[in-house]
Design a protein around this motif. Structure first.
Motif, PDB file in Angstrom:
ATOM      1  N   TYR A 160     -17.711 -10.553-119.884  1.00  0.00           N
ATOM      2  CA  TYR A 160     -17.725  -9.106-119.676  1.00  0.00           C
ATOM      3  C   TYR A 160     -17.932  -8.774-118.201  1.00  0.00           C
ATOM      4  N   THR A 161     -18.877  -9.488-117.557  1.00  0.00           N
ATOM      5  CA  THR A 161     -19.156  -9.258-116.144  1.00  0.00           C
ATOM      6  C   THR A 161     -17.924  -9.527-115.295  1.00  0.00           C
ATOM      7  N   THR A 215     -27.508  -4.293-127.724  1.00  0.00           N
ATOM      8  CA  THR A 215     -28.208  -4.451-126.455  1.00  0.00           C
ATOM      9  C   THR A 215     -29.718  -4.354-126.674  1.00  0.00           C
ATOM     10  N   LYS A 241     -18.244 -11.025-127.831  1.00  0.00           N
ATOM     11  CA  LYS A 241     -19.340 -11.900-128.240  1.00  0.00           C
ATOM     12  C   LYS A 241     -20.097 -12.397-127.016  1.00  0.00           C
ATOM     13  N   LYS A 242     -21.416 -12.333-127.076  1.00  0.00           N
ATOM     14  CA  LYS A 242     -22.241 -12.782-125.960  1.00  0.00           C
ATOM     15  C   LYS A 242     -22.442 -14.291-126.038  1.00  0.00           C
ATOM     16  N   GLN A 243     -22.050 -14.976-124.961  1.00  0.00           N
ATOM     17  CA  GLN A 243     -22.117 -16.432-124.947  1.00  0.00           C
ATOM     18  C   GLN A 243     -22.501 -16.937-123.563  1.00  0.00           C
ATOM     19  N   THR A 264     -25.370 -14.601-120.844  1.00  0.00           N
ATOM     20  CA  THR A 264     -24.485 -14.414-122.014  1.00  0.00           C
ATOM     21  C   THR A 264     -23.473 -13.288-121.823  1.00  0.00           C
ATOM     22  N   TYR A 265     -23.477 -12.623-120.679  1.00  0.00           N
ATOM     23  CA  TYR A 265     -22.516 -11.544-120.419  1.00  0.00           C
ATOM     24  C   TYR A 265     -21.416 -11.981-119.445  1.00  0.00           C
ATOM     25  N   LEU A 322     -17.117  -5.159-125.479  1.00  0.00           N
ATOM     26  CA  LEU A 322     -18.228  -5.976-124.994  1.00  0.00           C
ATOM     27  C   LEU A 322     -18.006  -7.441-125.334  1.00  0.00           C
ATOM     28  N   GLY A 338     -20.238  -7.188-131.898  1.00  0.00           N
ATOM     29  CA  GLY A 338     -21.150  -7.532-130.823  1.00  0.00           C
ATOM     30  C   GLY A 338     -22.606  -7.498-131.249  1.00  0.00           C
TER      31      GLY A 338
END
Length: 251
Positions: free
Chosen positions: A152-153, A202, A92-94, A148-149, A90, A199
């Motif tokens: 990953y997207t 969710t 790090k969400k940024q 922030t995904y 996944l 991570g």
């Protein structure tokens, strides 16, 4: 007159990421169906969740590791009837404006390049069976982008393109399809497993508000679509994406 129905011989199926939450559910179902299953996963995941079937270590970031795993599989069987590729991180969400390119590179290396490398090396084993099925794991996030995904997207969008390209190039010998689930209740979505444990969990409560089925998916909810794509009931399907989202995304 009594008709005798001969049982189908067991299929030989490799599951990349078979020690993860969805992977374990898939492996259990396939084994219960009588298939000969081989799990492929990183050592850390296999140490935490020992596979109940033969397991081979693999690191999709390394060409040498993937080749060694394919060689080990080929020594067990000359051909694969099916393969499921589930592994991923996944990261790090940024927000895109704050994107750390090293994080981006690692996500792409594992989630997209890793699948390109793995399918390239394993496809000869699938082709040897004469009528194999390859199932890749994308994500419903590609249809309903969330902040922030971004990295990953993008990696999961790439897997749909890979699915279609492989389907076109390898038909009719190997069928290639993808499954795109929404959030699934696993350790992965709770913050990561294996090589990716940093991570942010969710936000299930916020997601449930977007899902008409009013719940997060369980691993068992994803198993049926995968086994369908592996089996004869989908024998005329290739290059397709099955959306398993509880209605969150309706293409």
């Amino acid at each position: 007159m009594k008709v005798s129905v001969q049982p189908n011989p067991p299929r030989r199926i490799a599951v990349l990421g078979g020690a993860g939450g969805i992977g374990r559910a898939v492996v259990s179902r396939l084994a219960a169906m009588g298939d000969e299953v081989i799990v492929l996963d990183i050592p850390a995941s296999l140490a935490r969740y020992p596979a109940p079937v033969p397991a081979i270590t693999i690191d999709v970031r390394s060409e040498a590791s993937v080749k060694a795993a394919a060689q080990a599989v080929s020594e067990r069987c000359a051909a694969l009837d099916g393969m499921v590729c589930i592994s991923g991180i996944l990261g790090k969400k940024q927000l895109m404006r704050d994107l750390d390119l090293e994080v981006f590179d690692e996500i792409i290396k594992v989630n997209l390049r890793g699948f390109v490398l793995t399918t390239k090396i394993f496809l000869p084993l699938l082709a040897n069976s004469g009528a194999a099925s390859l199932v890749l794991m994308s994500s419903a996030i590609i249809g309903r982008t969330l902040p922030t995904y971004g990295a990953y997207t993008m990696s999961k969008v790439g897997l749909v393109a890979l699915t279609k390209q492989l389907a076109f190039e390898h038909a009719p010998v190997v069928r290639v399809n993808a499954v795109a689930p929404a959030a699934v209740e696993t350790a992965f979505s709770r913050g990561g497993t294996g090589s990716d444990e940093s991570g942010v969990p969710t936000d299930y409560d916020s997601l449930i508000k977007l899902i008409p089925m009013q719940r997060i998916a369980a691993p068992a909810d994803i198993v049926g679509p995968i086994t369908f794509l592996l089996g004869d009931d989908s024998r005329y399907m290739t290059g397709q994406v099955l959306w398993v989202t509880g209605g969150m995304y309706m293409p």
